[in-house]
Motif scaffolding. Sequence first.
Motif, PDB file in Angstrom:
ATOM      1  N   MET A 105       0.836  -1.201   0.000  1.00  0.00           N
ATOM      2  CA  MET A 105       0.000   0.000   0.000  1.00  0.00           C
ATOM      3  C   MET A 105       0.871   1.253   0.000  1.00  0.00           C
ATOM      4  N   THR A 106       0.292   2.347  -0.461  1.00  0.00           N
ATOM      5  CA  THR A 106       1.060   3.590  -0.562  1.00  0.00           C
ATOM      6  C   THR A 106       1.238   4.213   0.824  1.00  0.00           C
ATOM      7  N   GLY A 107       2.118   5.208   0.870  1.00  0.00           N
ATOM      8  CA  GLY A 107       2.353   5.920   2.121  1.00  0.00           C
ATOM      9  C   GLY A 107       1.066   6.492   2.687  1.00  0.00           C
ATOM     10  N   THR A 108       0.265   7.125   1.825  1.00  0.00           N
ATOM     11  CA  THR A 108      -0.987   7.720   2.266  1.00  0.00           C
ATOM     12  C   THR A 108      -1.929   6.671   2.852  1.00  0.00           C
ATOM     13  N   GLU A 109      -2.096   5.568   2.125  1.00  0.00           N
ATOM     14  CA  GLU A 109      -2.984   4.502   2.616  1.00  0.00           C
ATOM     15  C   GLU A 109      -2.496   3.964   3.952  1.00  0.00           C
ATOM     16  N   ASN A 110      -1.178   3.832   4.079  1.00  0.00           N
ATOM     17  CA  ASN A 110      -0.609   3.332   5.323  1.00  0.00           C
ATOM     18  C   ASN A 110      -0.790   4.301   6.487  1.00  0.00           C
ATOM     19  N   ILE A 111      -0.720   5.596   6.183  1.00  0.00           N
ATOM     20  CA  ILE A 111      -0.928   6.587   7.240  1.00  0.00           C
ATOM     21  C   ILE A 111      -2.316   6.414   7.840  1.00  0.00           C
ATOM     22  N   PHE A 112      -3.319   6.241   6.959  1.00  0.00           N
ATOM     23  CA  PHE A 112      -4.689   6.118   7.454  1.00  0.00           C
ATOM     24  C   PHE A 112      -4.890   4.828   8.245  1.00  0.00           C
ATOM     25  N   LEU A 113      -4.342   3.726   7.739  1.00  0.00           N
ATOM     26  CA  LEU A 113      -4.501   2.458   8.439  1.00  0.00           C
ATOM     27  C   LEU A 113      -3.784   2.490   9.789  1.00  0.00           C
ATOM     28  N   ASN A 114      -2.536   2.966   9.779  1.00  0.00           N
ATOM     29  CA  ASN A 114      -1.748   2.991  10.996  1.00  0.00           C
ATOM     30  C   ASN A 114      -2.313   3.969  12.030  1.00  0.00           C
ATOM     31  N   GLY A 115      -2.842   5.072  11.529  1.00  0.00           N
ATOM     32  CA  GLY A 115      -3.475   6.037  12.424  1.00  0.00           C
ATOM     33  C   GLY A 115      -4.635   5.416  13.177  1.00  0.00           C
ATOM     34  N   LEU A 116      -5.438   4.626  12.451  1.00  0.00           N
ATOM     35  CA  LEU A 116      -6.575   3.956  13.099  1.00  0.00           C
ATOM     36  C   LEU A 116      -6.081   2.935  14.123  1.00  0.00           C
ATOM     37  N   ILE A 117      -4.962   2.278  13.809  1.00  0.00           N
ATOM     38  CA  ILE A 117      -4.416   1.289  14.740  1.00  0.00           C
ATOM     39  C   ILE A 117      -4.001   1.948  16.051  1.00  0.00           C
ATOM     40  N   VAL A 118      -3.325   3.087  15.966  1.00  0.00           N
ATOM     41  CA  VAL A 118      -2.881   3.732  17.199  1.00  0.00           C
ATOM     42  C   VAL A 118      -3.987   4.540  17.867  1.00  0.00           C
ATOM     43  N   GLY A 119      -5.214   4.438  17.329  1.00  0.00           N
ATOM     44  CA  GLY A 119      -6.356   4.988  18.052  1.00  0.00           C
ATOM     45  C   GLY A 119      -6.787   6.375  17.623  1.00  0.00           C
ATOM     46  N   MET A 120      -6.373   6.812  16.430  1.00  0.00           N
ATOM     47  CA  MET A 120      -6.898   8.093  15.946  1.00  0.00           C
ATOM     48  C   MET A 120      -8.231   7.849  15.243  1.00  0.00           C
ATOM     49  N   SER A 121      -9.061   8.876  15.202  1.00  0.00           N
ATOM     50  CA  SER A 121     -10.310   8.721  14.461  1.00  0.00           C
ATOM     51  C   SER A 121     -10.071   9.180  13.030  1.00  0.00           C
ATOM     52  N   LYS A 122     -10.994   8.822  12.133  1.00  0.00           N
ATOM     53  CA  LYS A 122     -10.850   9.200  10.729  1.00  0.00           C
ATOM     54  C   LYS A 122     -10.786  10.722  10.574  1.00  0.00           C
ATOM     55  N   LYS A 123     -11.589  11.393  11.410  1.00  0.00           N
ATOM     56  CA  LYS A 123     -11.644  12.851  11.336  1.00  0.00           C
ATOM     57  C   LYS A 123     -10.288  13.450  11.728  1.00  0.00           C
ATOM     58  N   ASP A 124      -9.729  12.959  12.851  1.00  0.00           N
ATOM     59  CA  ASP A 124      -8.394  13.417  13.274  1.00  0.00           C
ATOM     60  C   ASP A 124      -7.394  13.248  12.140  1.00  0.00           C
ATOM     61  N   LEU A 125      -7.465  12.062  11.522  1.00  0.00           N
ATOM     62  CA  LEU A 125      -6.483  11.729  10.494  1.00  0.00           C
ATOM     63  C   LEU A 125      -6.566  12.678   9.313  1.00  0.00           C
ATOM     64  N   LYS A 126      -7.798  12.996   8.911  1.00  0.00           N
ATOM     65  CA  LYS A 126      -7.965  13.905   7.783  1.00  0.00           C
ATOM     66  C   LYS A 126      -7.405  15.273   8.116  1.00  0.00           C
ATOM     67  N   GLU A 127      -7.660  15.720   9.365  1.00  0.00           N
ATOM     68  CA  GLU A 127      -7.173  17.036   9.775  1.00  0.00           C
ATOM     69  C   GLU A 127      -5.651  17.063   9.891  1.00  0.00           C
ATOM     70  N   GLN A 128      -5.087  15.958  10.371  1.00  0.00           N
ATOM     71  CA  GLN A 128      -3.655  15.942  10.675  1.00  0.00           C
ATOM     72  C   GLN A 128      -2.810  15.482   9.498  1.00  0.00           C
ATOM     73  N   TYR A 129      -3.472  15.017   8.431  1.00  0.00           N
ATOM     74  CA  TYR A 129      -2.750  14.355   7.344  1.00  0.00           C
ATOM     75  C   TYR A 129      -1.549  15.164   6.833  1.00  0.00           C
ATOM     76  N   GLU A 130      -1.807  16.448   6.494  1.00  0.00           N
ATOM     77  CA  GLU A 130      -0.736  17.301   5.954  1.00  0.00           C
ATOM     78  C   GLU A 130       0.444  17.358   6.912  1.00  0.00           C
ATOM     79  N   SER A 131       0.103  17.546   8.173  1.00  0.00           N
ATOM     80  CA  SER A 131       1.136  17.684   9.189  1.00  0.00           C
ATOM     81  C   SER A 131       1.949  16.393   9.338  1.00  0.00           C
ATOM     82  N   ILE A 132       1.246  15.250   9.272  1.00  0.00           N
ATOM     83  CA  ILE A 132       1.932  13.951   9.374  1.00  0.00           C
ATOM     84  C   ILE A 132       2.919  13.791   8.226  1.00  0.00           C
TER      85      ILE A 132
END
Lengths: 243, 268
Positions: A105-132
Amino acid sequence: MKKIKKRVAIQLKHATKTYELHHEKPTLAEKVLKRKDKQSFTALKNLTISVREGDRIGIVGSNGSGKTTLLKVIAGISTLTSGFLFTRGKIVSLIDVSAGFHPDMTGTENIFLNGLIVGMSKKDLKEQYESIVSFADIGTFIDAPLYTYSEGMKLRLGFSVAIHASPDILILDEGIAAGDANFQEKLNKKVLKLFSEGKTILVVSHWLEYLEKNCTKFLWINKGKIEKFGGMEVLELYRKSLR
Amino acid sequence: MKWLSPKQVKYLDFLIAMTEKEIKVRYKMAFLGFLWIFLNPLLQMAVMGFIFHFFVPVKIDNYFLFLFVGLLPWNFFSMTVNKATPVVIFERNLIQKAKFPREILVLSIVLSNLFHFFISFIILLAALVMDKVLSGYSFTQLVQYFLRISLSLGLSVWLGLITSGFSLLFSALNVKYRDVNFILQAFLPLWFYLTPIVYTLNLLPQQFQYIFFLNPFTSIIQLYQVILLNQQVLYPTLTILNLLAGGIIALIGWKVFHSESPYFDDWV
């Protein structure tokens, strides 16, 4: 500063963790065919401790004293054999940060999957994506599959996700080392920032100066039991015991 | 989604993301991509049909179609348990990294395979309906047939439940006893032939029939064949006992997994 009574962040009462010992992996066939006596190993013995919000605990002890087991129990990865555990808020551990990445999977896809694993919500992830992405600093590789990444890039991406998870309780095991000196400095800064934000933090380390500089309380564990828990004097006693 | 707590929503998102990952990753590098979902059982049907048509002739009408209808649900089941049984060991990194309901690891495999199953299944249903249209069914007959085959969707939900029960049970056991996976590998082909997929029940001698009472897949496969093709004989006692046994196994699987999963970290 006004002195407010801080809430309890972590509480352990009579916590005991026992592992069954196996020299080889057990099999169902063996279980049916013969009964072996179980050997066991107690990693934590009757621990009672209470941590308040904003405490920064440095955990010391020799190898095999139960430090990692304690962190695992608090993080909810492992479960106590007996005793009671209470934790408040989101716990994020910076252990094995690149675990759970999928090479196809791509870096972006992995960021979303891994974010969910460590307990972030989808909304958090979308907001934080650029910063990550900008913190991980992997440029155009973000749209490439992960098998094209170097080990250093994977670690950077992993740390970047974990550090953005805005934990209430942060768990650090041993030193955190990733990437080049530049990224290391950036990471340290970010962790120190979390330290200063009044988060509850647990650090296991053999680097006593680091603990001395950054922690407010110290826990010395020996053979699964609490040897000492308190202020700077605990670190001094531990230092003496090492000599 | 107001009836779920934020935590539950998060875990649901995680389950969906893991399922998506399973689906994406599987066909990402394969030539023809998603076409394999349908091509795979089709080729399998051709091979099996060839063997049982010419080498060991079985006397069943529309034999290839009969095979296909049985193979689809069976493939879903066997592929799912095959992949789910060692999943806790394979994903030990995830287990040691974070806290989340461990069921997600298994259920994402069940759901991704269910997705694949439904795609093939809908193509099959479309083909069956087309066949009825071409063979000159009247409108009312078509509506009746349509209602009849919609029953199979409910049956598929039941299939999904039983499959997740078995998957959860085997994967939980495999954490402690690593040979469960090997036993399953050896047993699955036998299980396949103990299920009426390549034959109908009445082709077997009476003294073997009791075995079907122990195999909850007998009736699931039979019901597919009855609903879609109107082939195969149903025995009410057998069907009810099978469905009941399936439900009990599903329940046991969920329970065992749930009580074992807090201690997975001790074993991986």
